[in-house]
Design an enzyme around this catalytic site. Structure first.
Site, PDB file in Angstrom:
ATOM      1  N   ASP A  97       0.856  -1.181   0.000  1.00 39.83           N
ATOM      2  CA  ASP A  97       0.000   0.000   0.000  1.00 39.83           C
ATOM      3  C   ASP A  97       0.893   1.232   0.000  1.00 39.83           C
ATOM      4  OD1 ASP A  97      -1.946  -1.881   0.224  1.00 39.83           O
ATOM      5  OD2 ASP A  97      -2.782  -1.145   2.115  1.00 39.83           O
ATOM      6  N   ASP A 138     -15.259  -3.623  -1.335  1.00 35.21           N
ATOM      7  CA  ASP A 138     -14.814  -3.219  -0.009  1.00 35.21           C
ATOM      8  C   ASP A 138     -16.066  -3.009   0.833  1.00 35.21           C
ATOM      9  OD1 ASP A 138     -12.203  -3.186  -1.013  1.00 35.21           O
ATOM     10  OD2 ASP A 138     -12.422  -1.115  -1.678  1.00 35.21           O
TER      11      ASP A 138
END
Length: 246
Positions: free
Chosen positions: A8, A130
């Protein structure tokens, strides 16, 4: 089952957010390219890259870093974060050379555009689901819709998707394992016939074994993304890969 180490990227660094909260950031390295090389050397067959700044801005931000990663490793990369228009897809897929991209927000907001994009790039677009309390979260997880994640997946199960990545935000970055409800959601998604990748909450090898157990009965559950657990050492990548029998 394929194990995908997560990288990330925020402000050019390798970080993790706790439950997607931009105010709860843990920095694990100043050089995401070096980290990518490490995971490739340790046996990863694919990397999962997330442009966190891009997810928040609604457009790719860290694409120079992503380009360097793609050039530095020989394994394929998948990338998500802020991919919401044709230019962004073309930049990542055609120019930078990412193997496949993850689209979440626009799959909910612009369904026709998403269908056209998948038709243009068959087997190269991943549907990112998500979920917060099983409802779709968008805009870098900053907003929560009223659309159930499973319903959105069903809308697109007929498309030539590369995969579906399912993240329970409550588990992400918490190092508390994958709960039973998430395992049940993954099983239901896998039964739609699209390859499914689990994301968020993989903390120990027992979590990997639990996913493998689900995959035995729901074989389209084909992958697991591991992030913070690798960086904090609760799982070694080689052990996770060995557990899957890969």
């Amino acid at each position: 089952m394929e194990i995908l180490p997560a990288i990330d990227i925020r402000n050019g660094k390798c970080v993790r957010l706790v439950q997607g909260d931009y105010g709860r950031e843990v920095v694990f390295g100043d050089d995401p390219v070096e980290m990518a090389g490490r995971w490739a050397a340790e046996g990863a067959s694919r990397l999962h890259l997330v442009d966190l700044d891009g997810a928040r801005a609604g457009r790719p931000v860290n694409d120079p870093v992503i380009r360097r990663i793609v050039q530095a490793v020989t394994i394929p990369c998948q990338c998500g974060g802020g991919l919401r228009d044709d230019d962004s897809l073309e930049r990542l897929l055609d120019d930078i050379g990412v193997g496949r991209v993850i689209v979440g927000t626009q799959a909910l907001r612009q369904p026709e555009w998403f269908r056209e994009a998948v038709a243009r790039y068959p087997e190269r677009i991943v549907l990112g689901l998500d979920a917060r309390e099983s409802k779709i979260a968008t805009g870098g997880w900053l907003d929560t819709s009223e659309v159930p994640a499973l319903d959105l997946a069903r809308r697109y199960a007929d498309l030539p998707l590369a995969a579906i990545v399912y993240t329970n935000i409550a588990n992400d970055g918490m190092l508390q394992g994958i709960d039973r409800r998430t395992l049940d959601d993954l099983a239901e998604l896998a039964d739609l016939g699209v390859p499914v990748i689990a994301s968020g909450g993989v903390t120990t090898l027992d979590d990997v074994r639990n996913l493998i157990g689900v995959a035995c009965d729901h074989p389209r559950l084909e992958g697991a993304i591991i992030g913070r657990a690798l960086y904090e050492g609760t799982i070694r990548l080689a052990d996770a890969i060995r557990t899957t029998g890969s």
